[in-house]
Motif scaffolding. Structure first.
Motif, mmCIF file in Angstrom:
data_model
loop_
_atom_site.group_PDB
_atom_site.id
_atom_site.type_symbol
_atom_site.label_atom_id
_atom_site.label_comp_id
_atom_site.label_asym_id
_atom_site.label_seq_id
_atom_site.Cartn_x
_atom_site.Cartn_y
_atom_site.Cartn_z
ATOM 1 N N CYS A 242 16.379 -3.168 -3.066
ATOM 2 C CA CYS A 242 16.939 -2.697 -4.345
ATOM 3 C C CYS A 242 18.280 -3.361 -4.652
ATOM 4 O O CYS A 242 18.586 -3.651 -5.813
ATOM 5 C CB CYS A 242 17.105 -1.184 -4.337
ATOM 6 N N ASN A 243 19.077 -3.610 -3.605
ATOM 7 C CA ASN A 243 20.409 -4.200 -3.794
ATOM 8 C C ASN A 243 20.374 -5.711 -4.044
ATOM 9 O O ASN A 243 21.306 -6.261 -4.623
ATOM 10 C CB ASN A 243 21.297 -3.906 -2.591
ATOM 11 N N ASN A 244 19.311 -6.361 -3.575
ATOM 12 C CA ASN A 244 19.234 -7.824 -3.718
ATOM 13 C C ASN A 244 17.772 -8.245 -3.837
ATOM 14 O O ASN A 244 17.258 -8.983 -3.003
ATOM 15 C CB ASN A 244 19.901 -8.505 -2.521
ATOM 16 N N TRP A 245 17.108 -7.757 -4.875
ATOM 17 C CA TRP A 245 15.664 -7.929 -5.000
ATOM 18 C C TRP A 245 15.223 -9.379 -5.152
ATOM 19 O O TRP A 245 14.092 -9.729 -4.818
ATOM 20 C CB TRP A 245 15.132 -7.096 -6.167
ATOM 21 N N LYS A 246 16.101 -10.246 -5.616
ATOM 22 C CA LYS A 246 15.712 -11.646 -5.778
ATOM 23 C C LYS A 246 15.643 -12.385 -4.447
ATOM 24 O O LYS A 246 14.722 -13.163 -4.198
ATOM 25 C CB LYS A 246 16.700 -12.378 -6.696
ATOM 26 N N GLY B 90 0.786 -1.236 0.000
ATOM 27 C CA GLY B 90 0.000 0.000 0.000
ATOM 28 C C GLY B 90 0.812 1.277 0.000
ATOM 29 O O GLY B 90 0.250 2.364 0.138
ATOM 30 N N LYS B 91 2.132 1.151 -0.170
ATOM 31 C CA LYS B 91 2.985 2.339 -0.122
ATOM 32 C C LYS B 91 3.600 2.588 -1.497
ATOM 33 O O LYS B 91 3.850 1.647 -2.244
ATOM 34 C CB LYS B 91 4.065 2.166 0.936
ATOM 35 N N ASP B 92 3.853 3.847 -1.791
ATOM 36 C CA ASP B 92 4.469 4.158 -3.076
ATOM 37 C C ASP B 92 5.983 4.275 -2.923
ATOM 38 O O ASP B 92 6.532 4.216 -1.816
ATOM 39 C CB ASP B 92 3.857 5.421 -3.706
ATOM 40 N N HIS B 93 6.641 4.452 -4.059
ATOM 41 C CA HIS B 93 8.098 4.502 -4.131
ATOM 42 C C HIS B 93 8.671 5.563 -3.178
ATOM 43 O O HIS B 93 9.613 5.301 -2.419
ATOM 44 C CB HIS B 93 8.482 4.814 -5.586
ATOM 45 N N LYS B 94 8.095 6.746 -3.188
ATOM 46 C CA LYS B 94 8.601 7.856 -2.365
ATOM 47 C C LYS B 94 8.471 7.545 -0.874
ATOM 48 O O LYS B 94 9.396 7.798 -0.088
ATOM 49 C CB LYS B 94 7.842 9.139 -2.714
ATOM 50 N N GLU B 95 7.329 7.001 -0.486
ATOM 51 C CA GLU B 95 7.104 6.687 0.924
ATOM 52 C C GLU B 95 8.080 5.615 1.411
ATOM 53 O O GLU B 95 8.573 5.681 2.544
ATOM 54 C CB GLU B 95 5.661 6.208 1.114
ATOM 55 N N LEU B 96 8.375 4.650 0.561
ATOM 56 C CA LEU B 96 9.326 3.600 0.943
ATOM 57 C C LEU B 96 10.724 4.169 1.129
ATOM 58 O O LEU B 96 11.416 3.833 2.093
ATOM 59 C CB LEU B 96 9.333 2.492 -0.102
#
Length: 197
Positions: A107-111, A89-95
């Motif tokens: 972001c560094n290890n998304w898998k 429920g959160k957007d990119h900016k809020e995260l």
């Protein structure tokens, strides 16, 4: 074998561009309109089996595009969207602002990074793969799968040699219809038709 992959119609979460997976929301008005377009495009196909996730947005899309008296929907939790845990429920900016450590780790290890209270992409991919390989072992001619963007992109990644990095290089928009063909031991993406051109 023809496998038709349909991404559910738009929800308010899609419209607001928030991350969500386990959030069980319904279609918005545009999503219901998109489903009506899909209905017109596939109404002449007689499906042997129809699968959906257990999420409202996928089941609602399936009910709109199909004749309920003709088909039984097989709900399979392996088709549920990735559980985004605390990112739901959160957007990119809020995260970036409020969950900077978790966001950076993802972001560094998304898998492999397991989002707190959620799942890792690898865990998600493996359950989607398990479903898809089971489908491929069947004998049906025409199958419909109504699911989610992450699920469909994972199936694309599987088809394209299990190259998971492809996940971020392809799109699956609300209402897209993809035709996957499996014949003579070869599986390939035959076409992807957007709901709105």
């Amino acid at each position: 074998m023809n496998i038709y992959l349909v991404r559910h119609g738009e929800t308010d979460n899609n419209y607001n561009k928030t991350y969500y997976g386990k959030t069980d929301c319904s279609l918005n008005n545009n999503g219901r309109y998109q489903a009506s377009i899909i209905k017109n495009r596939i109404e002449k196909i007689n499906f042997d089996k129809v699968f959906t996730s257990k999420m409202k947005r996928a089941k609602e899309t399936a009910h709109i595009i199909l004749d309920d008296s003709k088909y039984e929907l097989i709900e399979d939790e392996r088709l549920n969207e990735m559980n985004m845990g605390i990112f739901e429920g959160k957007d990119h900016k809020e995260l970036e602002e409020n969950y900077s450590v978790e966001w950076k780790n993802w972001c560094n290890n998304w898998k492999e990074y397991k989002i707190p209270n959620g799942e890792s992409y690898i865990e998600f991919y493996e359950r989607v793969k398990d479903f898809f390989e089971e489908i491929l072992r069947g004998k049906e001619k025409d199958i419909l799968v109504v699911a989610h963007g992450g699920v469909i992109k994972s199936i694309y990644s599987y088809i394209l040699g299990e190259n998971l990095d492809i996940f971020w290089k392809i799109s699956s928009r609300n209402g897209d219809i993809a035709l996957i063909k499996y014949e003579y031991g070869n599986i390939y993406i035959d076409s992807i038709i957007p709901v709105e051109i």
